[in-house]
Motif scaffolding. Structure first.
Motif: not given
Ligand code: LRH
Ligand code: MN
Length: 424
Positions: A100-103, A106-107, A160-161, A164-165, A167
């Motif tokens: 994702p470019e911008n968490y 996207i969230k 880490k990704h 942020e999301l 998961s």
């Protein structure tokens, strides 16, 4: 494309009376019908972000049109599937294919579409263009400590990704192995892989899980370093309580008894969940239930029996994910068929007369046991799955709606014919 819910209501209106006739007849035959309906409504299958475009093989890829050309468009497509069946409420991302470019945006988009972020997947089976060291001879198993370190850092990055999301799990599938006898010291490869996984495991947040996915062959064709359920369970047991074994239906040698593997992993409390697909020969990644629907039913039969034996929550205690690749079908039509096959197998398993089956097993009445299972398998439960959709605001018949409403044509009008989705 955001679907106007009125189009679904209008479509359902056209089919409501015929559906009601079929459902009422079926419901009269099922004693726990309301409990079954609620379980079907609660059950959500995660859609793989890497299977929203047309896949290919080494022999060729025949591009489809109107494919998602960005992560945002992939979320739109999963949102569309979820609007149509209310059973696809999660997406599983693959890193680096879907960073994702911008968490935040996207969230927000996912929340607006009613989508969760399921397991995030690492990728040390390809060399990225800016990568220093190659994974040609493996990643976590590699004889060179620097390559192992690079792969470990990638997995930590993927976590880490995921954090942020929102998961809660990391899926590690390793293409590591060997293609020829003598190429690899199996013991050292196992120990390198275990030590590498232990470094990754140590960075897992408290409430996270790591899913160790096994595979019998491909892309290595002599040995795979996580080659079967036994090897994966060995890693999971040595790693600790946050490590589990993930079962991809296409990752077994011919004629493997997958339902027995599932039963034993569940008994051990080490079953992560699934990558659902179907296959006739190898890891064909075909539509779920398209080749061996009876095996899918038998797997869900063991799942319901085993989960109830451990008082597990069917909807949340295991990872329900599809892992498919579409060479000749429209990706969204293929995924709609796969979710339908999964919901049908689950409905069948929920309506097996367990008391009668247990009695037949205790009496070694082999014929009766088979009759109990096959009576359920031969009962058309599609009106039950359709009723669950109707009650959750979805389309009675998602695939027919997708076609009648020519949604692919609408996607092509929006995106054109040249967009290509990242993934397999
Ligand atoms: C490997 C696999 C794995 C994914 C990949 C896309 O065959 O099943 O789960 O990473 O497909
Ligand atoms: Mn898989």
């Amino acid at each position: 494309m955001i679907l106007d819910k009125n189009r679904i209501a209008e479509f359902n209106g056209l089919h409501a009376s015929a559906h009601k006739r079929k459902f009422d007849f079926l419901a009269s035959e099922i004693n726990n019908v309301e409990d079954v309906l609620q379980k079907l409504i609660d059950f959500q299958v995660a859609i793989p972000s890497w299977a929203l475009g047309t896949g290919g093989t080494r022999f060729g890829r025949f591009a489809g049109a109107g494919e998602p050309g960005s992560l945002e468009q992939k979320l739109e497509d999963v949102g569309l599937l979820h609007a149509l069946n209310q059973s696809s409420g999660a997406i599983s991302l693959h890193i680096p294919w879907d960073i994702p470019e911008n968490y935040a945006s996207i969230k927000a988009q996912a929340a607006q579409l009613g989508l969760q972020f399921d397991a995030v997947n690492s990728n040390t089976f390809q060399d990225q263009k800016d990568q220093e060291l190659s994974y040609k001879f493996g990643s976590l198993q590699h004889v060179n400590k620097a390559v192992r370190k690079q792969a470990i850092e990638h997995n930590i990055d993927v976590i880490k990704h995921g954090v942020e999301l929102g998961s809660k799990s990391l899926t590690v599938w390793l293409s590591d192995g060997s293609c020829f006898p003598g190429q690899l010291n199996f013991r050292k490869a196992f120990q390198n892989t275990l030590e590498s996984l232990q470094e990754i495991y140590a960075t897992l947040p408290e409430d996270w899980k790591v899913f160790v996915e096994y595979k019998a062959f491909e892309p290595n064709f002599y040995s795979m370093t996580v080659g079967d359920w036994g090897q994966s369970l060995l890693y999971a047991n040595k790693l600790g309580p946050k490590a589990y074994t993930l079962v991809d239906l296409g990752h077994h040698l011919p004629n493997a008894n997958i339902e027995q593997i599932v039963s034993l992993l569940l008994m051990e409390g080490k079953l992560a969940g699934f990558h659902f697909n179907d296959s006739k020969y190898g890891d064909d990644d075909l539509t779920v239930g398209s080749i061996k629907p009876y095996q899918l039913f038998l797997i869900f039969n063991e799942l319901v029996e085993g989960m109830d034996a451990r008082a597990m929550d069917h909807a949340t205690d295991l990872g329900w994910m599809i892992d498919a690749s579409h060479n000749v079908k429209d990706p969204l039509e293929d995924l709609l068929q796969s979710v339908e096959a999964i919901m049908l197998a689950y409905a069948q398993a929920l309506t097996v007369d367990r008391k009668k089956l247990n009695a037949a097993q205790e009496a070694n009445d082999v014929v009766a046991a088979q009759e109990i299972l096959q009576n359920t398998f031969r009962t058309d439960l599609r009106p039950l799955v359709a009723e669950a959709r109707l009650r959750s605001g979805a389309a009675l018949y998602p695939l027919q709606f997708f076609r009648d409403q020519q949604l692919r044509a609408e996607l092509i009008k929006e995106r054109g014919t040249k967009t290509i989705a990242t993934g397999l």
